[in-house]
Design a protein around this motif. Structure first.
Motif, PDB file in Angstrom:
ATOM      1  N   ASP A 112     -77.420  35.401 -43.330  1.00 18.99           N
ATOM      2  CA  ASP A 112     -78.642  36.083 -43.795  1.00 18.99           C
ATOM      3  C   ASP A 112     -78.392  37.418 -44.483  1.00 18.99           C
ATOM      4  OD1 ASP A 112     -80.350  34.040 -43.013  1.00 18.99           O
ATOM      5  OD2 ASP A 112     -80.621  34.872 -41.006  1.00 18.99           O
ATOM      6  N   ILE A 113     -77.147  37.719 -44.872  1.00 21.37           N
ATOM      7  CA  ILE A 113     -76.858  38.978 -45.563  1.00 21.37           C
ATOM      8  C   ILE A 113     -76.975  38.776 -47.076  1.00 21.37           C
ATOM      9  CG2 ILE A 113     -75.034  40.626 -46.164  1.00 21.37           C
ATOM     10  CD1 ILE A 113     -74.134  40.595 -43.334  1.00 21.37           C
ATOM     11  N   ILE A 114     -77.627  39.730 -47.722  1.00 19.91           N
ATOM     12  CA  ILE A 114     -77.693  39.785 -49.178  1.00 19.91           C
ATOM     13  C   ILE A 114     -77.231  41.174 -49.591  1.00 19.91           C
ATOM     14  CG2 ILE A 114     -79.166  39.668 -51.228  1.00 19.91           C
ATOM     15  CD1 ILE A 114     -81.126  37.966 -49.532  1.00 19.91           C
ATOM     16  N   LEU A 115     -76.243  41.239 -50.473  1.00 15.19           N
ATOM     17  CA  LEU A 115     -75.777  42.521 -51.009  1.00 15.19           C
ATOM     18  C   LEU A 115     -76.609  42.840 -52.243  1.00 15.19           C
ATOM     19  CD1 LEU A 115     -71.903  41.985 -50.860  1.00 15.19           C
ATOM     20  CD2 LEU A 115     -73.404  42.937 -49.092  1.00 15.19           C
ATOM     21  N   VAL A 116     -77.131  44.073 -52.311  1.00 14.85           N
ATOM     22  CA  VAL A 116     -77.947  44.492 -53.447  1.00 14.85           C
ATOM     23  C   VAL A 116     -77.315  45.734 -54.058  1.00 14.85           C
ATOM     24  CG1 VAL A 116     -80.212  45.290 -54.211  1.00 14.85           C
ATOM     25  CG2 VAL A 116     -80.056  43.534 -52.430  1.00 14.85           C
TER      26      VAL A 116
ATOM     27  N   GLU B 274     -77.378  40.521 -55.395  1.00  9.20           N
ATOM     28  CA  GLU B 274     -78.483  40.774 -56.314  1.00  9.20           C
ATOM     29  C   GLU B 274     -78.253  42.136 -56.963  1.00  9.20           C
ATOM     30  OE1 GLU B 274     -81.119  38.878 -57.225  1.00  9.20           O
ATOM     31  OE2 GLU B 274     -80.376  37.223 -56.011  1.00  9.20           O
ATOM     32  N   GLN B 275     -78.881  42.333 -58.127  1.00  9.70           N
ATOM     33  CA  GLN B 275     -78.786  43.608 -58.828  1.00  9.70           C
ATOM     34  C   GLN B 275     -80.161  44.260 -58.846  1.00  9.70           C
ATOM     35  OE1 GLN B 275     -77.089  42.974 -62.700  1.00  9.70           O
ATOM     36  NE2 GLN B 275     -75.372  41.821 -61.880  1.00  9.70           N
ATOM     37  N   LEU B 276     -80.162  45.582 -58.753  1.00 11.54           N
ATOM     38  CA  LEU B 276     -81.416  46.310 -58.697  1.00 11.54           C
ATOM     39  C   LEU B 276     -81.418  47.444 -59.709  1.00 11.54           C
ATOM     40  CD1 LEU B 276     -84.095  46.506 -57.119  1.00 11.54           C
ATOM     41  CD2 LEU B 276     -82.930  48.037 -55.536  1.00 11.54           C
ATOM     42  N   ASP B 277     -82.405  47.420 -60.596  1.00  4.84           N
ATOM     43  CA  ASP B 277     -82.625  48.514 -61.549  1.00  4.84           C
ATOM     44  C   ASP B 277     -83.835  49.280 -61.039  1.00  4.84           C
ATOM     45  OD1 ASP B 277     -83.218  50.224 -63.626  1.00  4.84           O
ATOM     46  OD2 ASP B 277     -83.072  48.688 -65.183  1.00  4.84           O
ATOM     47  N   ILE B 278     -83.624  50.510 -60.606  1.00  2.00           N
ATOM     48  CA  ILE B 278     -84.690  51.280 -59.958  1.00  2.00           C
ATOM     49  C   ILE B 278     -85.472  52.170 -60.914  1.00  2.00           C
ATOM     50  CG2 ILE B 278     -83.639  51.295 -57.682  1.00  2.00           C
ATOM     51  CD1 ILE B 278     -83.109  54.436 -58.866  1.00  2.00           C
ATOM     52  N   SER B 279     -85.259  52.015 -62.212  1.00  2.00           N
ATOM     53  CA  SER B 279     -85.896  52.941 -63.157  1.00  2.00           C
ATOM     54  C   SER B 279     -87.416  52.983 -63.010  1.00  2.00           C
ATOM     55  CB  SER B 279     -85.487  52.619 -64.595  1.00  2.00           C
ATOM     56  OG  SER B 279     -85.728  51.281 -64.904  1.00  2.00           O
TER      57      SER B 279
ATOM     58  N   ILE C  46     -83.728  35.273 -55.332  1.00  2.74           N
ATOM     59  CA  ILE C  46     -83.953  34.572 -54.068  1.00  2.74           C
ATOM     60  C   ILE C  46     -84.979  35.321 -53.233  1.00  2.74           C
ATOM     61  CG2 ILE C  46     -81.652  33.529 -53.971  1.00  2.74           C
ATOM     62  CD1 ILE C  46     -80.873  35.792 -52.060  1.00  2.74           C
ATOM     63  N   ASP C  47     -85.496  34.642 -52.224  1.00  2.00           N
ATOM     64  CA  ASP C  47     -86.446  35.253 -51.305  1.00  2.00           C
ATOM     65  C   ASP C  47     -85.663  36.138 -50.332  1.00  2.00           C
ATOM     66  OD1 ASP C  47     -88.595  35.906 -49.699  1.00  2.00           O
ATOM     67  OD2 ASP C  47     -88.754  33.914 -48.779  1.00  2.00           O
ATOM     68  N   ILE C  48     -86.044  37.403 -50.236  1.00  4.97           N
ATOM     69  CA  ILE C  48     -85.335  38.334 -49.357  1.00  4.97           C
ATOM     70  C   ILE C  48     -86.023  38.492 -48.002  1.00  4.97           C
ATOM     71  CG2 ILE C  48     -84.308  39.597 -51.277  1.00  4.97           C
ATOM     72  CD1 ILE C  48     -86.395  41.841 -50.676  1.00  4.97           C
ATOM     73  N   SER C  49     -87.121  37.785 -47.800  1.00  7.92           N
ATOM     74  CA  SER C  49     -87.855  37.881 -46.538  1.00  7.92           C
ATOM     75  C   SER C  49     -86.977  37.457 -45.369  1.00  7.92           C
ATOM     76  CB  SER C  49     -89.112  37.018 -46.578  1.00  7.92           C
ATOM     77  OG  SER C  49     -89.963  37.467 -47.613  1.00  7.92           O
ATOM     78  N   ASN C  50     -87.008  38.260 -44.318  1.00  6.58           N
ATOM     79  CA  ASN C  50     -86.247  38.010 -43.082  1.00  6.58           C
ATOM     80  C   ASN C  50     -84.741  37.967 -43.296  1.00  6.58           C
ATOM     81  OD1 ASN C  50     -88.508  37.896 -41.319  1.00  6.58           O
ATOM     82  ND2 ASN C  50     -88.993  35.914 -42.225  1.00  6.58           N
ATOM     83  N   LYS C  51     -84.259  38.576 -44.354  1.00  7.66           N
ATOM     84  CA  LYS C  51     -82.820  38.676 -44.612  1.00  7.66           C
ATOM     85  C   LYS C  51     -82.349  40.089 -44.290  1.00  7.66           C
ATOM     86  CE  LYS C  51     -82.657  34.568 -46.501  1.00  7.66           C
ATOM     87  NZ  LYS C  51     -82.047  33.442 -45.847  1.00  7.66           N
ATOM     88  N   ILE C  52     -81.044  40.245 -44.153  1.00  3.93           N
ATOM     89  CA  ILE C  52     -80.444  41.568 -43.977  1.00  3.93           C
ATOM     90  C   ILE C  52     -79.962  42.016 -45.338  1.00  3.93           C
ATOM     91  CG2 ILE C  52     -78.592  42.894 -42.896  1.00  3.93           C
ATOM     92  CD1 ILE C  52     -78.671  40.757 -40.615  1.00  3.93           C
ATOM     93  N   ILE C  53     -80.563  43.069 -45.848  1.00  6.22           N
ATOM     94  CA  ILE C  53     -80.194  43.610 -47.154  1.00  6.22           C
ATOM     95  C   ILE C  53     -79.190  44.731 -46.937  1.00  6.22           C
ATOM     96  CG2 ILE C  53     -81.007  44.818 -49.215  1.00  6.22           C
ATOM     97  CD1 ILE C  53     -82.119  41.958 -48.935  1.00  6.22           C
ATOM     98  N   VAL C  54     -78.054  44.650 -47.621  1.00  3.80           N
ATOM     99  CA  VAL C  54     -77.106  45.765 -47.639  1.00  3.80           C
ATOM    100  C   VAL C  54     -77.204  46.357 -49.039  1.00  3.80           C
ATOM    101  CG1 VAL C  54     -74.737  46.549 -47.336  1.00  3.80           C
ATOM    102  CG2 VAL C  54     -75.600  44.648 -45.951  1.00  3.80           C
ATOM    103  N   LEU C  55     -77.874  47.494 -49.127  1.00  4.10           N
ATOM    104  CA  LEU C  55     -78.065  48.217 -50.373  1.00  4.10           C
ATOM    105  C   LEU C  55     -76.777  48.976 -50.678  1.00  4.10           C
ATOM    106  CD1 LEU C  55     -80.209  48.959 -52.497  1.00  4.10           C
ATOM    107  CD2 LEU C  55     -80.854  50.863 -51.018  1.00  4.10           C
TER     108      LEU C  55
END
Length: 177
Positions: free
Chosen positions: A33-37, A65-70, A92-101
């Motif tokens: 359940d880990i997603i790296l962002v 995943e990639q994140l553009d915060i502009s 992908i759906d990030i619900s109930n996942k562990i996000i490592v920003l």
């Protein structure tokens, strides 16, 4: 601008990346359940390196995943009169996942705050953790990383310059005056 010191060379960056990867696995008892962002720009190559290390350790791929915060910056009007605003949408759906920003440098905390807003707009994760290559202090917001490559006390007049081969042609972290 003069280079005051090399904080991390290529080998030290590799060791820090390996350590952070192990810590992510240990803290989360695996990679389920880990997603790296990765935060654009240099959080993206850093997140890919962490994913490669995790795969070497665990033998499994971890989602990136990639994140553009502009769109989420609180200083948009200072950047340009009519700033370019981009919509973030994860694949992908990030619900109930562990996000490592993941980002290269943590300074005031404003970039991370904007990234948190963007993540929550895309779903409701179970947990959000923060991994940075360099924590230089001077926080303006109550944000603390879970995983740090190196803590580097700096003055506000100094600049931390992170270079990755993927974006800059070499691997090193320097302090610039």
């Amino acid at each position: 601008m003069n280079t005051k010191a090399v904080i991390l060379d290529e080998k030290a960056m590799n060791r820090a990346t390996t350590r952070i990867s192990h810590e992510i696995i240990e803290k989360n008892k695996g990679i389920t359940d880990i997603i790296l962002v990765g935060i654009k720009t240099r959080g993206i190559p850093f997140s890919k390196r962490i994913a490669e290390k995790i795969k070497a350790i665990e033998g499994k791929d971890v989602q990136i995943e990639q994140l553009d915060i502009s769109l989420y910056r609180d200083d948009l009007s200072e950047v340009a009169e009519n700033p370019l605003v981009k919509q973030n949408q994860f694949n992908i759906d990030i619900s109930n996942k562990i996000i490592v920003l993941i980002d290269d440098v943590l300074y005031t905390g404003r970039t991370v705050r904007a990234a948190l807003d963007a993540i929550v707009d895309n779903g409701r994760p179970k947990k959000i953790q923060l991994a940075v290559l360099v924590d230089r202090g001077h926080r303006e917001l109550p944000i603390r990383p879970d995983f740090v490559g190196k803590n580097v006390p700096t003055s506000k007049d100094e600049i931390i310059n992170v270079k990755f081969k993927e974006t800059d042609g070499s691997d090193e972290v320097t302090i610039i005056e």
